[in-house]
Design a protein around this motif. Structure first.
Motif, PDB file in Angstrom:
ATOM      1  N   GLY A 128       0.849  -1.485  -0.092  1.00 48.93           N
ATOM      2  CA  GLY A 128      -0.039  -0.330  -0.262  1.00 48.93           C
ATOM      3  C   GLY A 128       0.838   1.710  -0.378  1.00 48.93           C
ATOM      4  N   THR A 129       2.188   1.021  -0.183  1.00 53.48           N
ATOM      5  CA  THR A 129       2.839   1.905  -0.075  1.00 53.48           C
ATOM      6  C   THR A 129       3.958   2.250  -1.521  1.00 53.48           C
ATOM      7  OG1 THR A 129       4.346   1.003   1.539  1.00 53.48           O
ATOM      8  CG2 THR A 129       3.295   2.529   2.201  1.00 53.48           C
ATOM      9  N   HIS A 130       3.805   3.413  -1.945  1.00 56.76           N
ATOM     10  CA  HIS A 130       4.241   2.990  -3.271  1.00 56.76           C
ATOM     11  C   HIS A 130       6.443   3.487  -3.248  1.00 56.76           C
ATOM     12  CE1 HIS A 130       5.238   3.981  -7.139  1.00 56.76           C
ATOM     13  NE2 HIS A 130       5.940   5.931  -7.362  1.00 56.76           N
ATOM     14  N   GLY A 131       7.196   2.768  -4.340  1.00 61.26           N
ATOM     15  CA  GLY A 131       8.130   2.612  -3.761  1.00 61.26           C
ATOM     16  C   GLY A 131       8.718   1.519  -2.895  1.00 61.26           C
ATOM     17  N   ASP A 132       9.907   1.922  -3.035  1.00 62.67           N
ATOM     18  CA  ASP A 132      11.204   1.212  -2.279  1.00 62.67           C
ATOM     19  C   ASP A 132      11.353   1.084  -0.921  1.00 62.67           C
ATOM     20  OD1 ASP A 132      12.914   0.604  -5.326  1.00 62.67           O
ATOM     21  OD2 ASP A 132      10.593   0.582  -4.905  1.00 62.67           O
ATOM     22  N   SER A 133      10.784   0.262  -0.126  1.00 62.74           N
ATOM     23  CA  SER A 133      11.221  -0.315   1.882  1.00 62.74           C
ATOM     24  C   SER A 133      11.662  -1.151   2.162  1.00 62.74           C
ATOM     25  CB  SER A 133      10.153   0.607   1.942  1.00 62.74           C
ATOM     26  OG  SER A 133       9.248  -0.605   1.244  1.00 62.74           O
ATOM     27  N   LYS A 134      12.026  -0.457   3.015  1.00 59.30           N
ATOM     28  CA  LYS A 134      12.486  -2.228   4.094  1.00 59.30           C
ATOM     29  C   LYS A 134      12.317  -1.719   5.283  1.00 59.30           C
ATOM     30  CE  LYS A 134      17.240  -2.484   1.580  1.00 59.30           C
ATOM     31  NZ  LYS A 134      18.593  -1.314   2.155  1.00 59.30           N
ATOM     32  N   VAL A 135      11.488  -3.214   6.136  1.00 59.69           N
ATOM     33  CA  VAL A 135      11.224  -2.777   7.058  1.00 59.69           C
ATOM     34  C   VAL A 135      11.542  -4.014   8.039  1.00 59.69           C
ATOM     35  CG1 VAL A 135       9.382  -3.669   6.732  1.00 59.69           C
ATOM     36  CG2 VAL A 135       9.326  -2.603   8.708  1.00 59.69           C
ATOM     37  N   GLU A 136      11.557  -3.926   9.561  1.00 59.18           N
ATOM     38  CA  GLU A 136      12.223  -5.328  10.407  1.00 59.18           C
ATOM     39  C   GLU A 136      11.727  -5.575  11.151  1.00 59.18           C
ATOM     40  OE1 GLU A 136      16.339  -4.079  12.495  1.00 59.18           O
ATOM     41  OE2 GLU A 136      15.337  -5.345  14.054  1.00 59.18           O
ATOM     42  N   LYS A 179      17.971 -14.205  13.782  1.00 58.05           N
ATOM     43  CA  LYS A 179      17.139 -13.637  14.833  1.00 58.05           C
ATOM     44  C   LYS A 179      16.185 -11.943  14.551  1.00 58.05           C
ATOM     45  CE  LYS A 179      19.460 -13.023  18.916  1.00 58.05           C
ATOM     46  NZ  LYS A 179      20.713 -12.265  19.990  1.00 58.05           N
ATOM     47  N   ARG A 180      16.747 -11.828  13.347  1.00 52.13           N
ATOM     48  CA  ARG A 180      16.000 -10.733  12.511  1.00 52.13           C
ATOM     49  C   ARG A 180      15.603 -10.884  11.329  1.00 52.13           C
ATOM     50  NH1 ARG A 180      20.458  -7.193  13.043  1.00 52.13           N
ATOM     51  NH2 ARG A 180      19.587  -5.075  12.279  1.00 52.13           N
ATOM     52  N   VAL A 181      14.247 -10.956  10.798  1.00 45.33           N
ATOM     53  CA  VAL A 181      13.654 -10.999   9.933  1.00 45.33           C
ATOM     54  C   VAL A 181      13.275  -9.774   8.635  1.00 45.33           C
ATOM     55  CG1 VAL A 181      11.415 -11.722   8.687  1.00 45.33           C
ATOM     56  CG2 VAL A 181      12.794 -13.193  10.204  1.00 45.33           C
ATOM     57  N   CYS A 182      13.880  -9.498   7.999  1.00 45.21           N
ATOM     58  CA  CYS A 182      13.181  -7.996   7.440  1.00 45.21           C
ATOM     59  C   CYS A 182      12.416  -8.102   5.739  1.00 45.21           C
ATOM     60  CB  CYS A 182      14.813  -7.471   7.136  1.00 45.21           C
ATOM     61  SG  CYS A 182      15.114  -5.889   8.553  1.00 45.21           S
ATOM     62  N   LEU A 183      11.768  -7.244   5.421  1.00 47.15           N
ATOM     63  CA  LEU A 183      10.759  -7.091   4.537  1.00 47.15           C
ATOM     64  C   LEU A 183      11.505  -5.947   3.753  1.00 47.15           C
ATOM     65  CD1 LEU A 183       7.198  -7.744   5.240  1.00 47.15           C
ATOM     66  CD2 LEU A 183       8.017  -9.243   4.186  1.00 47.15           C
ATOM     67  N   ASN A 228      16.777 -12.228   6.023  1.00 55.64           N
ATOM     68  CA  ASN A 228      17.505 -11.313   7.050  1.00 55.64           C
ATOM     69  C   ASN A 228      18.377 -10.753   7.170  1.00 55.64           C
ATOM     70  OD1 ASN A 228      19.147 -12.146   9.105  1.00 55.64           O
ATOM     71  ND2 ASN A 228      20.309 -14.468   8.832  1.00 55.64           N
ATOM     72  N   CYS A 229      17.615 -10.227   8.467  1.00 57.39           N
ATOM     73  CA  CYS A 229      17.960  -8.433   7.975  1.00 57.39           C
ATOM     74  C   CYS A 229      19.854  -8.374   8.479  1.00 57.39           C
ATOM     75  CB  CYS A 229      17.496  -7.781   9.168  1.00 57.39           C
ATOM     76  SG  CYS A 229      16.039  -7.701   9.459  1.00 57.39           S
ATOM     77  N   GLN A 230      20.466  -9.454   8.560  1.00 57.94           N
ATOM     78  CA  GLN A 230      22.482  -9.197   9.268  1.00 57.94           C
ATOM     79  C   GLN A 230      22.821  -9.197   7.479  1.00 57.94           C
ATOM     80  OE1 GLN A 230      23.851 -12.385  11.050  1.00 57.94           O
ATOM     81  NE2 GLN A 230      23.423 -10.562  13.222  1.00 57.94           N
TER      82      GLN A 230
END
Lengths: 136, 169
Positions: free
Chosen positions: A56-64, A114-118, A129-131
């Motif tokens: 729902g948000t235009h453009g590229d992004s990363k979220v942890e 340990k940390r997961v990112c989309l 993997n966020c690392q």
């Protein structure tokens, strides 16, 4: 049998019943408290909502995802996110569906991270993997 | 072997006592079983409470796409390719574009979220493929509608049909 013996037997019987009831209720409570089922369900729901938010948000992004999820395995596909614990089978995994716009796709498999990112890049949403993505 | 109940040797009072205790333990056994089952149900209910996600929150996240991405209905300037978040392009506000934006499973999609969108001032309606007018709640968003020449303020009403039948997840 005399009355005293009968009474003693009844007391022992009642004690056994009480112990059995306390044991079974404690076992059920312990089972619920120690299982990671609740966390697994919440993680699956959260990741599905995060995917919808990225769409729902235009453009590229990363979220942890802000929790330690090392004990889970994640499978992200075009229509669903699957969260599994160690030893899980298909029936015990938590699956949440979502519907991407036709141009979009989603992919990613993670174990013991340990940390997961989309990450959203163009029309692709990846689970990583966020690392690999956001080094410490 | 211990003879717990020897009715022949008992007097009437003893027989009454023995019968009374037998009935008592029958009933108590049943009650204890019911208590354990109720306890398990209580814990299951508590777990459901811990994992509950409000449906309107889920719907909000899904509905973000409708007015924010050009793959749905948001207006994108052709020259600069700038996307106007919070806008609706009237040329896109149709069933075909809705299917490109949000298309549920043909057979089981009615068990998931479906939406009916209305532009209030323009009186235009478009719905997802499994929307059957069984909405549970309505979301409203203020949007700017591009009619080809200018933007006009309008309200996008999003009727949310949560699920029909058993949930797919």
């Amino acid at each position: 049998m005399n009355k005293k013996a009968n009474t003693i037997l009844m007391i022992i019987f009642e004690l056994l019943i009480v112990i059995a009831v306390v044991f079974s209720t404690s076992k059920v409570a312990y089972g619920y408290a120690s299982s990671d089922k609740v966390l697994k369900i919440n993680v699956a729901e959260d990741l599905a909502m995060m995917t919808n938010t990225l769409i729902g948000t235009h453009g590229d992004s990363k979220v942890e995802y802000p929790l330690d999820v090392e004990q889970f395995t994640f499978i992200l596909s075009k229509g669903s996110i699957t969260v599994l614990s160690a030893g899980d089978i298909a029936q015990t995994a938590e699956v949440r569906l979502f519907y991407l716009p036709k141009k979009y796709s989603a992919t990613g498999t993670i174990e013991n991270a340990k940390r997961v990112c989309l990450i959203k890049q163009g029309y692709l949403i990846e689970l990583k993997n966020c690392q690999e993505v956001i080094p410490n | 072997m211990i003879k717990l109940l020897d009715y022949k040797k008992m007097n009437k009072k003893g027989q009454f006592e023995a019968a009374r205790k037998t009935i008592f333990w029958l009933i108590m056994g049943f009650i204890i079983t019911m208590i354990i089952i109720a306890y398990a149900i209580l814990l299951a209910g508590y777990r459901n409470k811990l994992t509950y996600t409000p449906p309107d929150m889920k719907a909000e996240f899904i509905a973000l796409r409708f007015s924010n991405i050009p793959e749905c209905f948001a207006y994108q300037e052709p020259l600069t390719e700038r996307v106007y978040a919070g806008s609706i392009d009237l040329t896109k506000f149709n069933k075909g574009q809705m299917d490109e934006c949000y298309f549920t499973n043909k057979d089981e999609g009615h068990k998931d979220y479906n939406f009916g969108l209305t532009l209030v001032k323009k009186d235009l309606f478009v719905a997802t493929n499994n929307y059957l007018d069984q909405d549970v709640f309505v979301l409203e968003k203020k949007v700017m509608v591009w009619d080809g020449t200018k933007f006009e303020a309008d309200t996008l009403q999003i009727k949310v049909q949560v699920r029909l039948g058993a949930p797919s997840t």
